[in-house]
Motif scaffolding. Structure first.
Motif, short mmCIF file in Angstrom:
data_model
loop_
_atom_site.label_atom_id
_atom_site.label_comp_id
_atom_site.label_asym_id
_atom_site.label_seq_id
_atom_site.Cartn_x
_atom_site.Cartn_y
_atom_site.Cartn_z
N UNK A 56 50.55 49.27 -57.98
CA UNK A 56 51.38 48.35 -57.20
C UNK A 56 50.57 47.12 -56.82
N UNK A 57 51.18 45.95 -57.04
CA UNK A 57 50.58 44.67 -56.64
C UNK A 57 51.44 44.07 -55.53
N UNK A 58 50.80 43.60 -54.47
CA UNK A 58 51.51 42.92 -53.38
C UNK A 58 51.28 41.42 -53.49
N UNK A 59 52.36 40.65 -53.36
CA UNK A 59 52.24 39.19 -53.43
C UNK A 59 52.59 38.53 -52.09
N UNK A 60 52.55 39.29 -51.02
CA UNK A 60 53.08 38.82 -49.74
C UNK A 60 52.13 37.93 -48.96
N UNK A 61 50.82 38.13 -49.07
CA UNK A 61 49.90 37.42 -48.16
C UNK A 61 48.83 36.61 -48.86
N UNK A 62 48.50 36.91 -50.09
CA UNK A 62 47.38 36.26 -50.76
C UNK A 62 47.70 34.81 -51.10
N UNK A 63 46.82 33.85 -50.76
CA UNK A 63 47.05 32.45 -51.15
C UNK A 63 47.17 32.31 -52.66
N UNK A 64 47.82 31.24 -53.10
CA UNK A 64 48.15 31.10 -54.52
C UNK A 64 46.91 31.09 -55.41
N UNK A 65 45.88 30.36 -55.02
CA UNK A 65 44.70 30.29 -55.88
C UNK A 65 43.99 31.64 -55.95
N UNK A 66 43.92 32.36 -54.85
CA UNK A 66 43.30 33.68 -54.85
C UNK A 66 44.15 34.67 -55.65
N UNK A 67 45.47 34.57 -55.53
CA UNK A 67 46.35 35.46 -56.29
C UNK A 67 46.13 35.26 -57.79
N UNK A 68 46.06 34.01 -58.20
CA UNK A 68 45.85 33.73 -59.62
C UNK A 68 44.49 34.24 -60.08
N UNK A 69 43.46 34.05 -59.26
CA UNK A 69 42.14 34.56 -59.61
C UNK A 69 42.14 36.08 -59.68
N UNK A 70 42.87 36.72 -58.77
CA UNK A 70 42.97 38.18 -58.81
C UNK A 70 43.61 38.68 -60.09
N UNK A 71 44.66 38.01 -60.55
CA UNK A 71 45.30 38.40 -61.81
C UNK A 71 44.36 38.14 -62.99
N UNK A 72 43.60 37.05 -62.93
CA UNK A 72 42.63 36.77 -64.00
C UNK A 72 41.59 37.89 -64.08
N UNK A 73 41.05 38.31 -62.93
CA UNK A 73 40.08 39.41 -62.92
C UNK A 73 40.71 40.70 -63.44
N UNK A 74 41.95 40.94 -63.03
CA UNK A 74 42.65 42.13 -63.50
C UNK A 74 42.79 42.11 -65.02
N UNK A 75 43.13 40.94 -65.57
CA UNK A 75 43.30 40.82 -67.01
C UNK A 75 41.99 41.09 -67.74
N UNK A 76 40.87 40.66 -67.18
CA UNK A 76 39.58 40.93 -67.81
C UNK A 76 39.30 42.42 -67.86
N UNK A 77 39.62 43.14 -66.78
CA UNK A 77 39.40 44.59 -66.76
C UNK A 77 40.29 45.27 -67.78
N UNK A 78 41.54 44.85 -67.88
CA UNK A 78 42.44 45.42 -68.87
C UNK A 78 41.89 45.19 -70.29
N UNK A 79 41.47 43.96 -70.56
CA UNK A 79 40.99 43.62 -71.90
C UNK A 79 39.76 44.45 -72.25
N UNK A 80 38.82 44.55 -71.28
CA UNK A 80 37.60 45.31 -71.55
C UNK A 80 37.90 46.79 -71.76
N UNK A 81 38.82 47.33 -70.99
CA UNK A 81 39.13 48.75 -71.10
C UNK A 81 39.80 49.08 -72.42
#
Length: 544
Positions: A515-540
């Motif tokens: 589950x991902x929550x989009x309620x409180x994280x600022x836009x730039x941090x949210x985008x960075x979080x998804x970028x980090x998530x994508x890197x983990x997915x790709x590596x795995x």
């Protein structure tokens, strides 16, 4: 004194003829409140043994006599209001027309004031800070009752309310009203963990109902209940359905009006009480449009049109009092108020009142006073304008997270099914599906369903006959996300408890959930979080 009787003479009288019909005792006269509750006697068997034994608190019961005009009370141990060391409270609040989605730099303010004594305001501190009835201050209850009637149009006229300390408290009271050791409880296939943590120690087990992108599936619910006697006896047939129908936590799904009617009809047929936990009701979002642009809608000027645009509640469909609605201001004003309302039939309300008056009583007087004056200051239309602003803010945030997923992953918007659209790692020619998701139609959460069938690490776990391989894989993958400094909520938190013997049964074989929550994280941090998530997915998916 009863008249005396000559026993000898009385005994000599002939026996009454067999055709004599003895007079029936006159039925007891019911008070208006008792007569109202009697209309819902067909639901009385749902009340558990603990709740049946509750009696009114005599000290609480006497409070109503203190409010009789002309009464001189020497009974209550109430501190004198002059000793409350507060003269007034002034709170600077936002104007209800404020649109936070516009990120305003200059916000219009409204002064909300509550004074010691009633002086042109909806309530006063002498009342709000005093011991009082379990149901809180009357002006707040009256305001909320009018709003519920206007916003939801309950399906029967005799509904009542009781104030609680927010929906967590409300669900605890409802569970302790209806559930008993050994009961089975109908829940969604992914259910709210704090709600579940309450009833597991009570000896209750879950009966999960399959979900799709539109929430709980009525046909599955009907099939389980229709076949219960043939397939599940001697297990107790469920008598309660607990659900989050709008912006479901964790999946973000929302039941349509048609599905709600179908589910309600099934529950009537099988005598099920529906507990409608609905904190995200006013966060019903417009459809996500991939690629944008995501322009803000015009400001809401017609409160009735806004309310009409909402999917009707289960309370609206209710005709015989079997829906219990948990209402809260935690998502619409602030969770720290710890104030909510249980809407139900008078029979259930009276039993809940008996529990409330000896446990939590009413929420904090400060919370009640500020909320009461705020709502009276904003007014009905003003509160609806504020709700509309909340909705557009969460719609904007929902768009942010969906856009970020589209940026950092390869999303095939044409490949969609009941689990959502297909998502692949970027620049890998769509070699392996990694997850599906549905752009949320309400609420503040986005739900990922990961496909593990092609993942070698998962296959190795299965080959080794590891217990709960889906959960083991998800736990290891979650730790990789934490190392990358991006935090998601594991889907295992939401797996319904079906007893220790079923602890290793996967929520969905070959799949994991986050589950991902989009309620409180600022836009730039949210985008960075998804970028980090994508890197983990790709590596795995490429390193194994």
């Amino acid at each position: 004194m009863a008249p005396s009787v000559d026993i000898r003479t009385h005994a000599a009288q002939p026996a009454p003829a067999k055709t004599h019909v003895p007079l029936k005792a006159a039925p007891p006269t019911l008070s208006p409140e008792e007569a109202l509750r009697a209309k819902f006697a067909h639901l009385e068997h749902h009340i558990n043994s603990l709740s049946r034994q509750r009696a009114p608190s005599p000290l609480k019961d006497i409070l109503k006599f203190m409010r009789i005009d002309g009464m001189i009370s020497l009974a209550g141990g109430l501190p004198h209001p002059s000793l409350f060391p507060f003269d007034s409270i002034h709170v600077s609040t936002y104007d209800s027309a404020t649109r936070m989605a516009e990120n305003p730099t200059d916000i219009a303010k409204v002064d909300v004031c509550v004074e010691k004594d009633l002086a042109g305001h909806s309530t006063d501190l002498s009342t709000a800070l005093q011991y009082g009835p379990y149901n809180g201050i009357q002006p707040l209850m009256n305001w909320m009752a009018k709003f519920i009637e206007h916003a939801y149009h309950p399906g029967y006229p005799d509904w009542q309310m009781i104030m609680d300390g927010g929906s967590t408290d409300g669900w605890a009271k409802v569970a302790n009203l209806l559930l008993e050791d050994g009961d089975n409880l109908l829940v969604e296939a992914h259910t709210y963990p704090s709600g579940q943590a309450l009833w597991i120690p009570m000896g209750v087990t879950a009966v999960p109902i399959e979900m799709d992108m539109d929430g709980l599936v009525p046909e599955v619910l009907a099939r389980i209940l229709d076949s219960w006697d043939a397939e599940r006896l001697p297990q107790r047939k469920p008598k309660v359905l607990y659900c989050v129908p709008v912006g479901q936590n964790p999946t973000g799904s929302t039941l349509t009006a048609e599905r709600k009617q179908q589910i309600y009809d099934i529950c009537v047929r099988h005598d099920i009480v529906i507990v409608e936990d609905d904190p995200y009701y006013f966060m019903q979002l417009p459809t996500y449009r991939p690629g944008g642009p995501h322009a803000l809608p015009p400001p809401v000027t017609d409160a009735d049109a806004f309310l009409t645009s909402m999917v009707p509640t289960f309370l609206h469909h209710d005709r015989d009092g079997r829906v219990i609605r948990l209402e809260t201001v935690s998502k619409t004003v602030a969770p720290g108020f710890r104030t909510g309302f249980i809407v139900c039939n008078p029979l259930f309300q009276e039993r809940l009142a008996r529990a409330t008056e000896v446990a939590t009583q009413a929420p904090s007087g400060w919370s009640q006073a500020i909320l009461c004056e705020l709502l009276h200051t904003w007014g009905h239309d003003g509160y609806v304008r504020w709700l509309a602003g909340i909705r557009e803010t969460y719609a904007m945030r929902r768009d942010w997270i969906c856009d970020s997923i589209a940026t950092h992953f390869d999303v095939d918007w044409e490949d969609a099914n009941a689990d959502g659209v297909a998502v692949y790692n970027k620049d890998q020619n769509r070699a392996a599906l990694v997850f599906r998701f549905v752009p949320p139609a309400a609420g503040m959460f986005l739900w990922l369903k990961l496909d593990l069938e092609a993942h070698p690490a998962y296959r190795r776990l299965c080959a080794a006959r590891a217990p709960a391989p889906e959960d083991a894989w998800a736990a290891a993958f979650w730790r990789e996300l934490v190392v990358a400094r991006v935090l998601l909520t594991p889907g295992t938190y939401y797996k319904p408890w079906q007893g220790a013997k079923a602890a290793d049964v996967p929520a969905a074989p070959g799949h994991a959930f986050f589950r991902l929550a989009f309620s409180t994280t600022p836009r730039d941090e949210l985008d960075e979080g998804i970028r980090r998530m994508a890197e983990v997915f790709r590596a795995s998916w490429t390193s194994v």
